[in-house]
Design an enzyme around this catalytic site. Sequence first.
Site, PDB file in Angstrom:
ATOM      1  CB  CYS A 142      -0.911  -0.018   1.221  1.00  0.00           C
ATOM      2  SG  CYS A 142      -1.879   1.481   1.374  1.00  0.00           S
ATOM      3  CB  CYS A 145      -0.581   2.549   4.087  1.00  0.00           C
ATOM      4  SG  CYS A 145      -2.024   1.856   3.333  1.00  0.00           S
ATOM      5  CG  ASP A 146       3.178   1.260   4.376  1.00  0.00           C
ATOM      6  OD1 ASP A 146       2.726   1.736   5.428  1.00  0.00           O
ATOM      7  OD2 ASP A 146       2.960   0.095   4.004  1.00  0.00           O
TER       8      ASP A 146
END
Length: 316
Positions: A142, A145-146
């Site tokens: 992701c 997200c990261d």
Amino acid sequence: MTEHREVLIIGSGPAGLTAAVYSARAQLSPLVLEGEPSSTSDQPGGQLMLTTDVENFPGFPMGITGPELMGQMREQALRFGADLVTAKATRVDLSSRPFKVYVDTDEPTYVADALIVATGARSLMLGVPGEERLLGFGLSTCATCDGFFFRGHEIAVVGGGDSALEEAMFLTRFATKVHLLVRRDQLRASKIMQERTLANEKIEVHWNTGVTEVIGETKVERLAIVDTVTGEPGLLEVTGIFVAIGHVPNTSLFEGQLDLHDNGYIVVGEGARTSVEGVFACGDVQDHVYRQAITSAGSGCMAAIDAERWLEEQGL
Ligand code: NDP
């Protein structure tokens, strides 16, 4: 105590929430089991929660982020009276009606006259050494997200579909360079994404390149790669790897109870009907072809209408 519902929906991506809007407006007081926030594959809102910009959902000419879109669908479902419960079905029993749905209990938590399955799909993994161990330590599925953690790093994205290209483009905001590892000599992604990716100076495409190992003691340090044509091995010095190679449907709850295709997706016919009368399926869990937010939402509408008509036929 077991709670009875006319319509119970499992899953809260575009399919589940659209089914909720339609069922709620049909006065069927649907209950939606949204999933669990701690999970990467069963989180409320589904895969769009892991996406950045959605530019092709009609009605948003300037685009909208995945989480915003899901937030609005959720609000719409609540507005018409759907009940959303943040929990995950752990077992279902479709052998008799009403259908039984369990949430970590011995006795059914819910029984439902009609069940709408909208459990979606989750990321496929490479299945190479080091991958599982380093998930969350430089290896991610992701970018949204990261991505931030890789500011100033050189990283790799694996895959040649729209997901991989979208991740690669997004990651150029943070990384100094993004290596796109494509196992064939062509991309599967849409033409517009291909053009954007190939024009991006921060992205280097490595054609015919596979990953054989993710190397690192406590975090990703480099990748062992292979030329998929010549078999020649190599090393790629990167501190991050994003795997974006497709998805598998979340159908383990239904194995042995609903007919599934060989690739695991639920078989539907005559709209959203499954092999069990009274059970309907919509969204990515039954669609291995289109897999778009808009087709998913459309199939959620179909499932709700099919369920409503079926309940009426049954006199329920
Ligand atoms: P796809 O199935 O479209 O693409 C998967 C990619 O990963 C392919 O390039 C495939 O290679 C490659 N791949 C598969 N297995 C491996 C492996 N073991 N090692 C290396 N590479 C591998 O999946 P996506 O998730 O990209 O997209 C799914 C659907 O969602 C598509 O319909 C896509 O259009 C849609 N989508 C749309 C978006 C948008 O419109 N904004 C954004 C993201 C997805 P090969 O080609 O050789 O099989």
